[in-house]
Design a protein around this motif. Sequence first.
Motif, mmCIF file in Angstrom:
data_model
loop_
_atom_site.group_PDB
_atom_site.id
_atom_site.type_symbol
_atom_site.label_atom_id
_atom_site.label_comp_id
_atom_site.label_asym_id
_atom_site.label_seq_id
_atom_site.Cartn_x
_atom_site.Cartn_y
_atom_site.Cartn_z
ATOM 1 N N SER A 1 -1.883 6.022 4.419
ATOM 2 C CA SER A 1 -3.103 6.693 4.868
ATOM 3 C C SER A 1 -4.320 5.786 4.766
ATOM 4 C CB SER A 1 -3.359 7.954 4.040
ATOM 5 O OG SER A 1 -2.302 8.877 4.183
ATOM 6 N N VAL A 2 -5.221 5.960 5.748
ATOM 7 C CA VAL A 2 -6.504 5.264 5.786
ATOM 8 C C VAL A 2 -7.561 6.302 6.133
ATOM 9 C CG1 VAL A 2 -7.875 3.536 7.012
ATOM 10 C CG2 VAL A 2 -5.473 3.068 6.488
ATOM 11 N N ASP A 3 -8.653 6.332 5.372
ATOM 12 C CA ASP A 3 -9.735 7.263 5.683
ATOM 13 C C ASP A 3 -11.054 6.669 5.198
ATOM 14 O OD1 ASP A 3 -9.840 7.784 2.910
ATOM 15 O OD2 ASP A 3 -8.522 9.525 3.083
ATOM 16 N N GLU A 4 -12.045 7.510 4.946
ATOM 17 C CA GLU A 4 -13.351 7.008 4.539
ATOM 18 C C GLU A 4 -13.300 6.237 3.224
ATOM 19 O OE1 GLU A 4 -16.111 6.946 6.139
ATOM 20 O OE2 GLU A 4 -15.624 8.208 7.847
ATOM 21 N N ASP A 5 -12.365 6.586 2.355
ATOM 22 C CA ASP A 5 -12.300 5.956 1.037
ATOM 23 C C ASP A 5 -11.060 5.099 0.833
ATOM 24 O OD1 ASP A 5 -14.715 7.129 -0.058
ATOM 25 O OD2 ASP A 5 -13.628 9.031 -0.036
ATOM 26 N N ARG A 6 -9.944 5.485 1.394
ATOM 27 C CA ARG A 6 -8.679 4.786 1.149
ATOM 28 C C ARG A 6 -8.379 3.821 2.294
ATOM 29 N NH1 ARG A 6 -4.694 9.662 0.652
ATOM 30 N NH2 ARG A 6 -5.857 10.225 2.529
ATOM 31 N N GLY A 7 -7.856 2.647 1.926
ATOM 32 C CA GLY A 7 -7.550 1.654 2.948
ATOM 33 C C GLY A 7 -8.778 1.209 3.716
ATOM 34 N N ASN A 8 -9.930 1.207 3.049
ATOM 35 C CA ASN A 8 -11.200 1.018 3.745
ATOM 36 C C ASN A 8 -12.063 0.015 2.986
ATOM 37 O OD1 ASN A 8 -13.674 1.293 5.082
ATOM 38 N ND2 ASN A 8 -13.354 3.482 5.454
ATOM 39 N N ALA A 9 -11.943 -1.246 3.345
ATOM 40 C CA ALA A 9 -12.719 -2.289 2.674
ATOM 41 C C ALA A 9 -14.200 -2.179 2.992
ATOM 42 C CB ALA A 9 -12.182 -3.656 3.082
ATOM 43 N N TYR A 10 -14.529 -1.620 4.153
ATOM 44 C CA TYR A 10 -15.944 -1.469 4.516
ATOM 45 C C TYR A 10 -16.664 -0.579 3.496
ATOM 46 C CZ TYR A 10 -20.037 0.116 7.178
ATOM 47 O OH TYR A 10 -21.311 0.435 7.569
ATOM 48 N N THR A 11 -16.025 0.539 3.107
ATOM 49 C CA THR A 11 -16.630 1.418 2.105
ATOM 50 C C THR A 11 -16.782 0.686 0.773
ATOM 51 O OG1 THR A 11 -15.755 3.410 3.151
ATOM 52 C CG2 THR A 11 -16.337 3.573 0.837
ATOM 53 N N MET B 1 -11.134 -8.204 -4.281
ATOM 54 C CA MET B 1 -11.283 -6.750 -4.358
ATOM 55 C C MET B 1 -11.279 -6.114 -2.970
ATOM 56 S SD MET B 1 -14.227 -6.373 -7.276
ATOM 57 C CE MET B 1 -14.086 -7.240 -8.837
ATOM 58 N N LEU B 2 -11.912 -6.760 -2.017
ATOM 59 C CA LEU B 2 -11.964 -6.207 -0.660
ATOM 60 C C LEU B 2 -10.585 -6.233 -0.011
ATOM 61 C CD1 LEU B 2 -15.360 -7.733 0.507
ATOM 62 C CD2 LEU B 2 -14.885 -5.341 -0.032
ATOM 63 N N HIS B 3 -9.822 -7.291 -0.255
ATOM 64 C CA HIS B 3 -8.452 -7.305 0.261
ATOM 65 C C HIS B 3 -7.637 -6.159 -0.345
ATOM 66 C CE1 HIS B 3 -8.198 -10.832 2.832
ATOM 67 N NE2 HIS B 3 -8.915 -11.518 1.962
ATOM 68 N N GLU B 4 -7.811 -5.929 -1.643
ATOM 69 C CA GLU B 4 -7.101 -4.820 -2.279
ATOM 70 C C GLU B 4 -7.556 -3.478 -1.703
ATOM 71 O OE1 GLU B 4 -7.867 -5.267 -6.412
ATOM 72 O OE2 GLU B 4 -6.556 -7.021 -6.650
ATOM 73 N N ALA B 5 -8.860 -3.346 -1.472
ATOM 74 C CA ALA B 5 -9.392 -2.091 -0.937
ATOM 75 C C ALA B 5 -8.902 -1.808 0.473
ATOM 76 C CB ALA B 5 -10.918 -2.119 -0.961
ATOM 77 N N SER B 6 -8.499 -2.856 1.183
ATOM 78 C CA SER B 6 -8.042 -2.666 2.567
ATOM 79 C C SER B 6 -6.592 -2.204 2.652
ATOM 80 C CB SER B 6 -8.207 -3.967 3.358
ATOM 81 O OG SER B 6 -7.236 -4.934 2.982
ATOM 82 N N GLU B 7 -5.906 -2.110 1.515
ATOM 83 C CA GLU B 7 -4.520 -1.631 1.525
ATOM 84 C C GLU B 7 -4.487 -0.122 1.764
ATOM 85 O OE1 GLU B 7 -1.368 -2.664 1.202
ATOM 86 O OE2 GLU B 7 -1.953 -4.771 1.330
ATOM 87 N N PRO B 8 -3.671 0.370 2.695
ATOM 88 C CA PRO B 8 -3.546 1.824 2.863
ATOM 89 C C PRO B 8 -3.059 2.480 1.573
ATOM 90 C CG PRO B 8 -2.514 0.650 4.689
ATOM 91 C CD PRO B 8 -2.835 -0.378 3.655
ATOM 92 N N ALA B 9 -3.480 3.723 1.356
ATOM 93 C CA ALA B 9 -2.932 4.517 0.247
ATOM 94 C C ALA B 9 -1.536 4.967 0.631
ATOM 95 C CB ALA B 9 -3.826 5.717 -0.019
#
Length: 505
Positions: A418-428, A446-454
Amino acid sequence: MIHVPAEPAGRLSDAWRACVGTGRLGLALRRDYQDSLALLQRDIGFRRLRGHGLLSDDMGVHRPYEWQGSRRTHHSFTYLDQVFDALLATGIRPFLELGFMPREMASGTQTVFWWEGNVTPPADEKEWTRLVRAVLTHLIDRYGLDEVRTWPVEVWNEPDLPPFWQDADEAAYHRLYEATAHTVKEVDAELAVGGPALSPAADGWLERFAEFAGRRDVPVDFVSRHAYASGPARNVPFGTHQTLAPASTLLDQFAQPHTALAGTPLAGLPVHITEFNSSYRPDNPIHDTAFHAAYLAPVVAAGGDHADSFSYWTFSDVFEETGIPTALFHGGFGLLTHRQIRKPTYHLYAFMARMGEEQLARGDDHLVTRHADGRITVLAWAPVDPTGETPGPDRHTLRLSLPVAGEAGGEVFARRSSVDEDRGNAYTAWRHMGSPRSPRPGQLDMLHEASEPARSHSRLPVDNGRTDLTVTLARHEITLVELTPVDDETPPWWDERRLLGGEPA
């Protein structure tokens, strides 16, 4: 509950992966570009790549010189070879766009973009056709005729717009196209040539192009146009904001060439949308958001109904039409930022790459497919409000009854990404960091990790060859659910109550 049939509706179109766009081709010499392309091909696997600037001065192909009192021309392929070698090494082929005009061959000085691509007709048409012939002949010599025959040849880019073709002179473009198309066919009759690569604003150009081609017996193997859904630009420093039309507007634009060409000499030809996106601006923050992925999901899922290919513009933010980007997230077209950070729309394409070959169902918020081995894949997306008047629903629930392989009383393994406003979202995550223009190495990690889908996992029961799946989507979420029959090999003595030394009752 939506009942998904067991019999396929047909094969899932792969027009979505037939081509992807890029910044000017000279950028392919950069390490960041090549690293981004390698990641893209590993996760998605596009077949062709289209970009501007094949003949622009930074590629150094056209090199006039003076010798013994006369002007002569040398054709140099030093950079061209490096670019195409790099592309082919990643498994992607070129979609050739012939342009822009080399400065020493141009009839005027008008340019477009920060990197100054010349957009005037050739001063000498024969010198232009010699250049086209030399490039195609070299490509065939280097890569083989059978290979180059798979590379479409598009003549120019958006000649209906004055910034891209001097005065948007239609007659001048027809002359350029006619000379170029005949030259392409003289090199090899089976090379596919086409155009006119029109902008969404073109009015009547395609119909007149068809009439011209029929009247003059000019070769046209495919037609091409572009599609964007954004309104007038409202500029801020180093950025642009625009209104958006509903995503269905893009599908209407994909379908327009077939409608416009009905009854003309070009009716029935393949249609290639050689650029599409929500906004036509490379500095619009909408490109970086989860909203964007959910907005485009129905377009990517259904676009193959209307066009033979539709090319997302572009795969990477290594792109400089309005200048060198001023921040990591700057609203660039790319599926990837610089340094290969994946945006939500990247995951939309990566999810599509994991869909099956058979299409079982498609709706306003879902696409269901089956792999040859029986695995079921579900792509689902939350509805969006393109007007921006509302944020879109907090929750959106989809209920499906799915045909699955397996024995009665069995189970399927469900893997959800899943990707949404918070998960899988490096922009947020980047915004929470304070929007650092040049993130430090630790921040990049950290941004690479944040870009991983939940990801989550579960089992679902099978009853009479079907299982019920309920998916609740967050705002602007896209999600992929993969269902695989469970072949349970748990030994009979396994009991989790023994983990801490206890005995089962």
